[in-house]
Design a protein around this motif. Structure first.
Motif, mmCIF file in Angstrom:
data_model
loop_
_atom_site.group_PDB
_atom_site.id
_atom_site.type_symbol
_atom_site.label_atom_id
_atom_site.label_comp_id
_atom_site.label_asym_id
_atom_site.label_seq_id
_atom_site.Cartn_x
_atom_site.Cartn_y
_atom_site.Cartn_z
ATOM 1 N N CYS A 100 0.838 -1.210 0.000
ATOM 2 C CA CYS A 100 0.000 0.000 0.000
ATOM 3 C C CYS A 100 0.867 1.252 0.000
ATOM 4 O O CYS A 100 0.588 2.225 -0.718
ATOM 5 C CB CYS A 100 -0.908 0.019 1.240
ATOM 6 N N GLN A 146 2.399 4.289 -3.196
ATOM 7 C CA GLN A 146 2.184 5.732 -3.059
ATOM 8 C C GLN A 146 3.498 6.501 -3.187
ATOM 9 O O GLN A 146 3.537 7.719 -3.041
ATOM 10 C CB GLN A 146 1.498 6.029 -1.720
ATOM 11 N N ALA A 204 -4.916 8.670 -1.380
ATOM 12 C CA ALA A 204 -3.926 8.172 -2.335
ATOM 13 C C ALA A 204 -4.180 6.709 -2.719
ATOM 14 O O ALA A 204 -3.781 6.265 -3.803
ATOM 15 C CB ALA A 204 -2.517 8.322 -1.760
ATOM 16 N N GLN A 234 -6.438 6.853 -5.747
ATOM 17 C CA GLN A 234 -6.016 7.703 -6.855
ATOM 18 C C GLN A 234 -5.647 6.941 -8.126
ATOM 19 O O GLN A 234 -6.015 7.365 -9.229
ATOM 20 C CB GLN A 234 -4.847 8.601 -6.424
ATOM 21 N N PHE A 290 -3.251 9.465 3.165
ATOM 22 C CA PHE A 290 -2.962 8.076 2.795
ATOM 23 C C PHE A 290 -4.184 7.433 2.147
ATOM 24 O O PHE A 290 -4.081 6.771 1.101
ATOM 25 C CB PHE A 290 -2.551 7.264 4.029
#
Length: 674
Positions: free
Chosen positions: A371, A375, A562, A565, A559
């Protein structure tokens, strides 16, 4: 005496390692031991041959054969002979000898490939009770070819009746292996039956007869296909209708659905799945291919968790959702189209099962790391590297957030945190590696070529690595997706009013309902859950009319935003293509090819940084979303479906998603649409 090792789950679930005993005793002795299963109490004695005979002699199949004979001008005998051929190709031949052979082979393979296979004993005990009382449907998620093998292996190990399993017809064509699978309970179905009404009739009667007679627990994958993204798929309802019809018609008192969550530290097919998403054809299932793939036995795939969920009573769950009386108006043996009410009930139950699979899944530490790595700018993790200390700090922060949100996390107790993360990194050496305190994304080695690699090929190399990494982020998405959508709503609408946020939240659920699982009719509860979780972690302040972000929660909300996104970026690229290209009618194949070319062009120009846009699964899900939005209309359903596009409707959808169109124009009637 069974000797099982406990799992490292943070919530102290009663998982035990079934491979522990296999490592200390004879595999042959395990396979040949006395097998003492207790089947459904009301099931009459019935062999596989008896089952087939019952299907062929059923009034339903006789009626269908007559109808087809009249339509085609054939004789009833010719149609029935064809039905016999279909059943012969399809049916299982469950035999204890084949099950023992498979158990012996799997003991050898599993010990080589996995460090442990954890099973929850509470769930197994509940299953054992349910099997004796009602017809049982086993419903595992589908992430790997290992899935249906491991369920049968566990059932055999614990003296539970071995299930009959719906499997794809290509597996039947594997020499030797196909017959072993058939003898171990697999029945083989064609994925595309088209307009072949006889095939559909034989298959449905076969499945319904298994359920009516309680022949054995029936296992099928409600997602239909193996998930190439390791994310839950929207349930397919054909098989679900078949297994539930005996209850709707009152032929059985109740049916028990058992959601099963299979979670892998590392999936055997990880590279294969990523390349399939990029358009590389799936290899044909053959025995030779299986033998070539034996190199996987040299790798370590960590542990597997198999969580048998709470048995679900269809009778209790469907109460008030369907009126079964109208089934009495037509003879049971005649074909019936399911009513709108029945279709809604079946869809709701299927979504409920997939949601239960997600809730029972177990996350690995690497899922949290993935995760965070995704990002990080792609160029950073490929060229410059991400500081190990920074990744460690963020992962430990995310672990707390995930546990606060209700995640089941396999984080070994009594092991230093740095060791847990280091071992996770080492397990996934094919995706990431650590050098001199920095973490890098691993791309496949360039093959020796006479010509230098082109920029487009280089993009695809990076995309394969990113998609492999994303496949380990995806199992965590269900934990965060509802809070994610609320934070996106707050950020996009720039509003604090609950009504406006709820309206946009529902819009996001509708747009992304092919990406993530939302139970129909539960938008209000999902919104309330999102509010509660964000308030719990201090990210928002909730009042009767408003939801307001807090300064203290900025790390969490940034977080969470994102996380979604990449999906938003990918959807907008498809919107861009359909709006700007001189295209009004297209096929799915044409769309996937054109969007892939556009995405590569945008990545090379620096306008796009989201490699997940190249995933064919996301592109297909955008198409489904646009159909729900009435921005795309299917013209005719064929092998190459054609669609007509409404560019104005797509612009409007894209503008709402990006926040250009005020959310006030949205009609907040989500529960009716979902």
């Amino acid at each position: 005496m069974n000797t099982y090792r406990e799992s490292g789950l943070e919530d102290e679930q009663d998982f035990v390692d079934i491979l522990e005993e296999r490592r200390h005793s004879s595999d042959l002795g395990h396979a040949l031991r006395t097998f003492n299963a207790h089947p459904y109490r009301e099931a009459p004695p019935c062999s596989s041959a008896d089952l087939n005979k019952t299907v062929l002699e059923s009034q339903y199949l006789r009626y269908v054969a007559k109808e087809i004979a009249m339509e085609t001008g054939s004789s009833v005998e010719v149609v029935r002979e064809e039905a016999f051929g279909i059943l012969k190709e399809m049916s299982q031949s469950l035999q204890l000898g084949f099950i023992r052979l498979l158990a012996y082979a799997l003991s050898k393979v599993f010990k080589r490939v996995f460090t442990s296979i954890f099973v929850n004993m509470e769930g197994l005990n509940a299953l054992q009770q349910a099997i004796q009382e009602r017809p049982v449907i086993l419903m595992p998620n589908h992430r790997s070819y290992v899935d249906f093998l491991v369920i049968s292996y566990i059932m055999f190990t614990f003296d539970l009746p071995v299930p009959v399993i719906a499997a794809g017809i290509p597996l039947a064509g594997m020499k030797v292996v196909g017959e072993i699978l058939r003898g171990s309970g697999a029945f083989f179905i064609r994925r595309a039956t088209g307009s072949n009404s006889l095939y559909w009739a034989v298959m449905s009667e076969y499945v319904k007869t298994i359920v009516r007679r309680g022949f054995a627990p029936l296992e099928f994958f409600v997602e239909g296909l193996r998930s190439r993204t390791l994310k839950s798929l929207t349930p397919k309802l054909g098989m679900m209708h078949m297994v539930l019809e005996p209850f709707f018609k009152g032929e059985v008192y109740d049916i028990i659905l058992v959601p099963i969550s299979i979670s892998y530290d590392r999936v055997l097919e990880e590279s294969l799945l990523a390349h399939e998403l990029l358009g590389v054809p799936k290899p044909k299932e053959t025995t030779r291919g299986l033998l070539k793939a034996s190199t996987v036995l040299q790798e370590d795939y960590g542990s597997m968790h198999v969580n048998f969920g709470r048995p679900l009573s269809v009778r209790r769950l469907s109460e008030g959702k369907i009126n079964r009386c109208h089934y009495n108006l037509i003879p049971r043996d005649l074909p019936q189209r399911p009513s709108t009410e029945a279709q809604a009930c079946v869809s709701w139950l299927a979504h409920l099962v997939v949601h239960a699979q997600e809730e029972g899944s177990v996350l690995s530490p690497f899922s949290l790391m993935a995760c965070l790595l995704l990002q990080t700018p792609t160029t950073t993790i490929i060229e410059e590297g991400l500081a190990w200390a920074q990744l460690t700090e963020k992962t430990l922060w995310l672990r707390k957030l995930a546990l606060d949100f209700g995640a089941r996390l396999n984080w070994p107790r009594h092991v230093p945190e740095s060791n847990v993360m280091s071992s996770s990194m080492a397990l996934h050496h094919s995706i990431v590696q650590r050098k001199l305190g920095l973490v890098y994304l691993v791309r496949e080695e360039e093959r020796a070529k006479k010509q230098p690699i082109s920029p487009e090929e280089d993009v695809m190399r990076t995309a394969a690595a990113v998609l492999m990494l994303a496949s380990y982020r995806n199992p965590a998405m269900h934990i965060f997706i509802r809070p994610v959508m609320l934070t996106i709503a707050i950020h996009t609408t720039k509003s604090t009013q609950r009504d406006a946020l709820f309206s946009f939240f529902c819009f996001l659920q509708d747009i992304f309902s092919s990406e993530f699982i939302f139970i129909p009719g539960r938008s209000s509860q999902d919104f309330d859950e999102a509010c509660s979780l964000l308030e719990k972690c201090g990210a928002v302040h909730i009042s009767e009319q408003d939801v307001t972000e807090t300064e203290a929660g900025l790390q969490a909300t940034s977080f969470l935003r994102a996380l979604l996104q990449p999906f938003i970026d990918a959807y907008q690229v498809v919107f861009k293509y359909l709006c700007e290209a001189d295209v009004h009618i297209f096929t799915e194949k044409q769309l996937l090819s054109a969007v892939r070319k556009l995405a590569i062009k945008l990545i090379l120009s620096g306008e796009l940084h989201t490699y997940e846009t190249l995933s064919s699964d996301i592109q297909k899900n955008v198409l489904s979303a646009l159909q729900r939005q009435k921005a795309v209309t299917m013209l005719r359903a064929t092998e190459q479906n054609e669609y007509r596009v409404s560019k104005a409707a797509i612009r409007r959808t894209g503008d709402i998603l990006s926040g250009k169109t005020p959310p006030q124009i949205l009609i907040a009637a989500p529960d009716a649409r979902l």
